[in-house]
Motif scaffolding. Structure first.
Motif, short mmCIF file in Angstrom:
data_model
loop_
_atom_site.label_atom_id
_atom_site.label_comp_id
_atom_site.label_asym_id
_atom_site.label_seq_id
_atom_site.Cartn_x
_atom_site.Cartn_y
_atom_site.Cartn_z
N VAL A 16 1.05 -1.28 0.03
CA VAL A 16 -0.04 0.11 -0.04
C VAL A 16 1.00 1.37 -0.06
O VAL A 16 1.75 1.24 0.68
N ASP A 73 -2.03 4.90 -3.23
CA ASP A 73 -3.27 3.72 -3.30
C ASP A 73 -4.17 4.54 -2.05
O ASP A 73 -5.40 4.49 -2.43
N ILE A 89 -7.54 -2.12 -0.79
CA ILE A 89 -6.99 -1.17 -1.70
C ILE A 89 -5.59 -1.55 -2.07
O ILE A 89 -4.90 -0.86 -2.81
N SER A 117 -2.13 -2.96 -3.68
CA SER A 117 -1.82 -3.57 -4.95
C SER A 117 -1.10 -4.67 -4.72
O SER A 117 -0.46 -5.03 -3.75
#
Lengths: 199, 639
Positions: free
Chosen positions: B214, B218, B237, B239
């Protein structure tokens, strides 16, 4: 007398290994020099025998450690007084080779290269004697002596008699393994480098 | 069958790294392949731009000097002697040599064909690492492995072009033990932690394995979406998956990955896969820092800074830069030069800033660095040593003028202290009225020391003779030097005193070639590398250069170089001293950085065998130079 008969021996009568050796001299190789040393039972070329032969090759004046030759000979004659010098005792650990086999292997190693040594004429004489015993002619290689090269290096006309020890001292070459054939050959090779590689 | 030649060669090689790490079988095999070269003095092993040889070299006897055409021809970048390796370049880089190698003395070199060595390298990681390090010795990587017994040289090239080439070998350094959160934590918790630690990313972990990342971005996207809920979990949230790299990754590779995937962070894991333990995080910022942490960048920063805090930061950068240089075995002349330039620029800036604060000086002055500062030989943070000389003023103005300069000196000295330079315990500082004087007063002081030599005045000379202008008027320091040299000219008695002082510490080897160690006090059983080895060389260089009447040479190395020029017949001795000085300075600096000390005392038991040999070998020139001093100044009558 064997030598008399040998004199008239035709070339094709010589054994294959000699033929192969002789054939190499159709060309000359100036880049390879073999530095050679023999340990013997004494200093009399007629009576005494070769105990070991050590040699190492230089290519363009660089010593190639891998390209070396070392053989210990099986000899009946063994004088205790020379053991003190070279330390080769009969039946020591080295595997021993018969004289004729040793010479055969040596010729193969030498090929057409120039032979170099310290007081080399004695060693050449010893090998030629061994060759004669086998009914073979003398060595065909060119020969050079570090003693003569040293005189030339010093710019002196007549030959200066220096021992290998003296030359090593002068050129600050640490003396290790003196009086083993291979050790002396290695030291002589290092002396040779200093004599021929120009400053 | 036994082969004495191969055995001799192997016996030699096994004394030195990296060959000492090989098994005896491998060593024997390697020794078989060796070729023995003899190189007469002043002949070349290879020249710059020569096509690569098929072999590299180990010096068996003699010494080989390395230098590059781009640098002045008399400057040796390094000198390789017994056991040192040279000519590694073809193993790693392009097909020509980047510098020339010339026999300084007649040499015997053992040449090892690369062909024979390559297989060994594959099976001996230690050997590979060693060679890589000694080759890529100008990496700037501060996380490079600790230096072991390898004070050796390699094909080092100082040009810009070669730097970029060597960047290939640079390892990227990363932040260890990064802050991680589990995917079940909320976004708000994450934002709180990132804010608190001033970081731009968090790795999301499950059982120590990285499952996502994160970043600021983000969270921004989450806010921008408008549908945010304070209960939102990080898993929504983050990635995922996260790109991973192994710990030993090259800078170039990292840059490639970041660009290729248009990302700003990489996770460092044990084996570089997502299925192994997290060990660190690497950000774009880390890469930028790695590249900015170079001498040129530091010099530029110094010119721009206005605040003490920034100066402190730069002083710290210099320390970590020097430390990294030392760890990677970068040649000492380069390390010392970088240190000298940056230290001088830093001091110059401190004085500028202090002048702004205290106000314009009433008359011209010159700030002098003395002792090792004057010689430009500092690598570590040492004590402050300085002095100040100002223009002659009428008697009635003297008091107020001196008062101004004392105030200025106090300010400067205070800032130096904040940067980490301790106050001088003997108070040899410009803030001391004794050493904050007008030109005539300084001339008088030096006259007294020179005309009435005593052990105390000789000590003062040893400290104050090595002064160098750090800031201010050239004219003042020049006039002072002219005065001193006039006084020294032909003064045999003074040189005899100075010479005697220079040989008071004999070479530090006792009977049976044992080190002479301290036998009492706090440093019992340690070796005082400063007093017993470095100082004798510094003092010898000083007395010799002064007696030659040479002005403007303050640095010990430069002094010896000048002496070689003046006395080519003594080249071997002086060149030996230069080499020793480099070796000893490196020992001291490495120890100093390791212990965070002055590096003066070496704990011999912690040194490797080859380091001890290096150290001992560096003592021989001390003996040689002291013999030379004794002859030259007829010291035998004194001793």
């Amino acid at each position: 007398m064997g030598w008399f008969k040998d004199l008239f021996k035709k070339k094709e009568d010589y054994p294959e290994f000699w033929q192969a050796y002789a054939a190499e001299f159709k060309q000359s190789d100036l880049s390879r020099v073999i530095v050679l040393d023999c340990e013997t039972t004494g200093l009399n070329p007629v009576e005494d025998k070769i105990l070991s032969i050590g040699a190492v090759a230089l290519h363009d004046n660089v010593i190639h450690v891998e390209n070396h030759f070392s053989v210990f000979l099986h000899q009946k004659l063994n004088k205790p007084e020379s053991i003190a010098v070279h330390g080769i005792v009969k039946n020591k650990m080295q595997p021993l080779t018969s004289e004729s086999d040793a010479i055969k292997q040596l010729l193969k190693f030498l090929g057409n290269s120039k032979i170099l040594g310290h007081h080399i004429q004695f060693d050449i004489q010893m090998i030629n004697t061994a060759l004669a015993t086998m009914g073979l002619p003398k060595l065909k290689n060119q020969v050079a002596d570090t003693n003569d090269l040293y005189s030339k290096f010093k710019g002196v006309d007549q030959s200066m008699h220096k021992s290998l020890d003296e030359l090593c001292d002068e050129f600050k070459i640490p003396k290790k393994d003196r009086h083993t054939a291979l050790g002396d050959a290695f030291l002589t090779a290092q002396v040779y480098q200093r004599l021929v590689i120009s400053v | 069958m036994e082969n004495v030649i191969v055995e001799r060669v192997a016996d030699f090689l096994k004394l030195y790294p990296p060959f000492q790490d090989l098994s005896s079988e491998d060593l024997y095999l390697l020794a078989t392949k060796v070729r023995v070269h003899y190189i007469p003095k002043r002949n070349y092993v290879f020249k710059q731009g020569d096509p690569a040889h098929k072999e590299f070299y180990v010096v068996q006897q003699g010494a080989v000097g390395l230098r590059s055409k781009e640098m002045s021809s008399s400057n040796w970048i390094d000198i390789c002697d017994e056991g040192d390796i040279l000519g590694l370049r073809p193993l790693f880089a392009d097909q020509t040599y980047a510098m020339e190698a010339m026999a300084k003395e007649e040499c015997v070199l053992y040449a090892i064909p690369f062909e024979a060595f390559k297989e060994l390298l594959l099976n001996n990681k230690m050997v590979m690492d060693f060679l890589l390090e000694s080759f890529a010795s100008n990496t700037r990587n501060p996380k490079a492995s600790e230096s072991k017994g390898k004070l050796l040289s390699s094909n080092y090239n100082s040009s810009e072009e070669a730097n970029s080439e060597l960047d290939f070998f640079q390892q990227a350094f990363y932040t260890k033990n990064p802050i991680c959160l589990t995917p079940t934590k909320t976004v708000q918790e994450a934002a709180y932690i990132m804010n608190k630690h001033k970081i731009s990313s968090l790795i999301i972990e499950e059982n120590k394995l990285p499952i996502g990342i994160v970043t600021d971005k983000d969270i921004r996207r989450w806010v921008a979406n408008g549908s945010m809920n304070s209960e939102d979990k990080l898993s929504t949230i983050m990635s995922s998956p996260v790109k991973c790299v192994p710990p030993h990754v090259h800078l170039a590779d990292v840059q490639g990955l970041l660009l290729q995937h248009k990302i700003g962070h990489l996770c460092v894991t044990k084996d570089g896969s997502q299925d192994s333990e997290i060990v660190g995080i690497l950000s774009e910022h880390d890469i930028v820092t790695a590249q900015a942490n170079n001498p040129i960048a530091l010099l530029k920063q110094i010119e721009r800074v206005n605040q003490k805090e920034d100066l402190t930061r730069i002083r710290k950068s210099l320390s970590s830069l020097l430390k990294a240089y030392l760890n990677t075995g970068l040649p000492m002349p380069y390390v010392m030069k970088v240190s000298r330039l940056i230290t001088q620029a830093l001091m110059h800036r401190v004085i500028e800033l202090s002048l702004e604060k205290i106000g314009v000086s009433p008359v011209k002055f010159s700030w002098l660095g003395i002792g090792s500062q004057g010689r430009g030989e500092q690598l570590l943070l040492t004590d402050q040593d300085h002095a100040l000389v100002f223009e002659d003023v009428p008697d009635e103005k003297f008091e107020s003028t001196q008062a101004y300069f004392l105030k200025l000196a106090e300010e400067i000295s205070r800032i130096f202290n904040e940067l980490g330079y301790e106050f001088c315990p003997a108070d040899m500082m410009a803030s001391n009225p004794e050493y904050c004087l007008s030109l005539s007063q300084w001339k008088q002081k030096f006259s007294n020391w020179i005309e009435e030599p005593s052990s105390e005045s000789i000590m003062m000379c040893n400290i104050f003779f090595d002064y160098a202008k750090v800031y201010g008027e050239d004219e003042l320091s020049k006039q002072l030097s002219e005065h001193i040299f006039r006084k020294l000219k032909g003064n045999q008695r003074f040189f005899a005193y100075l010479g005697e002082d220079a040989v008071k510490n004999p070479p530090p080897l006792g009977f049976f070639r044992q080190f002479i160690i301290e036998d009492d006090g706090r440093h019992k059983d340690e070796f005082d590398v400063k007093a017993r080895a470095i100082q004798p060389l510094v003092e010898a260089a000083r007395v010799l250069i002064l007696s030659e009447g040479i002005e403007g040479k303050n640095n010990t190395i430069e002094r010896f170089e000048k002496l070689i020029e003046l006395e080519p017949q003594n080249e071997d001795i002086y060149a030996g001293c230069i080499k020793s000085f480099h070796v000893l300075s490196r020992f001291r600096a490495v120890e100093g950085f390791k212990q965070n000390s002055s590096g003066r005392y070496l704990e011999l038991s912690t040194l490797s065998k080859s380091d001890k040999m290096k150290l001992k070998r560096s003592f021989k020139p001390i003996k040689d130079i002291q013999r030379l001093l004794k002859n030259r100044f007829q010291l035998t009558y004194f001793l």
